[in-house]
Design a protein around this motif. Structure first.
Motif, PDB file in Angstrom:
ATOM      1  N   GLU A  22       1.284  -1.198  -0.091  1.00  0.00           N
ATOM      2  CA  GLU A  22      -0.297  -0.073   0.029  1.00  0.00           C
ATOM      3  C   GLU A  22       0.481   1.347   0.122  1.00  0.00           C
ATOM      4  N   ARG A  24       2.988   3.998  -1.695  1.00  0.00           N
ATOM      5  CA  ARG A  24       4.231   4.775  -3.049  1.00  0.00           C
ATOM      6  C   ARG A  24       5.304   4.239  -2.926  1.00  0.00           C
ATOM      7  N   ARG A  27       5.386   0.787  -5.473  1.00  0.00           N
ATOM      8  CA  ARG A  27       4.766   0.978  -6.596  1.00  0.00           C
ATOM      9  C   ARG A  27       5.777   1.545  -7.749  1.00  0.00           C
ATOM     10  N   TYR A  28       6.516   2.579  -6.672  1.00  0.00           N
ATOM     11  CA  TYR A  28       7.783   3.139  -7.630  1.00  0.00           C
ATOM     12  C   TYR A  28       8.982   1.698  -7.822  1.00  0.00           C
ATOM     13  N   TYR A  58       3.775   8.389 -13.281  1.00  0.00           N
ATOM     14  CA  TYR A  58       3.180   7.791 -11.904  1.00  0.00           C
ATOM     15  C   TYR A  58       2.397  10.137 -12.009  1.00  0.00           C
ATOM     16  N   ALA A  60       3.858  12.312 -10.955  1.00  0.00           N
ATOM     17  CA  ALA A  60       4.674  12.752  -9.962  1.00  0.00           C
ATOM     18  C   ALA A  60       5.973  13.745 -10.615  1.00  0.00           C
ATOM     19  N   SER A  68       9.771   8.665  -1.324  1.00  0.00           N
ATOM     20  CA  SER A  68       9.058   7.272  -1.756  1.00  0.00           C
ATOM     21  C   SER A  68      10.115   6.521  -1.724  1.00  0.00           C
TER      22      SER A  68
END
Length: 116
Positions: A22, A24, A27-28, A58, A60, A68
């Motif tokens: 969960e 971030r 995912r990165y 993303y 970002a 992150s």
């Protein structure tokens, strides 16, 4: 082994290392590892190429991506047993694993598994 298999391996190893899915940073990290598996040059140009590429995927900033990923890796260094860290990264000095060392270590681990 195709890309789908690499993605499954990436997921398994990140979860085994204790990266919460969960976050971030999970995912990165997964994206970073997949990109480095496709093109090894990314690992040699983390701040110039890898973070900007992930950031663009993303919506970002490169700084947010770096932060992150660092937060997720700090979580791993804090909560994952030393024995598990040693299996992936050799002897970890203190509690520090750089983003580059973490990503490169997992990329190599997955490549060795795929090439078996």
């Amino acid at each position: 082994y195709g890309m789908v298999d690499r993605e499954i391996l990436c997921y398994r190893h990140l979860v085994h290392l204790g990266v919460p899915t969960e976050m971030r940073g999970y995912r990165y990290l997964k994206t970073a590892i997949m990109l480095c598996l496709e093109n090894e040059e990314y690992i040699y140009s983390v701040t110039q190429k890898l973070y900007p590429e992930i950031a663009s995927q993303y919506a970002a900033t490169s700084a947010a991506v770096e932060r992150s990923i660092r937060t997720a890796i700090e979580h791993v260094c804090r909560d994952t047993p030393r024995k598990v860290l040693k299996e992936y990264f050799g002897n970890v000095q203190g509690d520090k694993l750089t983003n580059r060392k973490f990503i490169a270590g997992l990329v190599e681990y997955i490549k060795m598994e795929v090439d078996r």
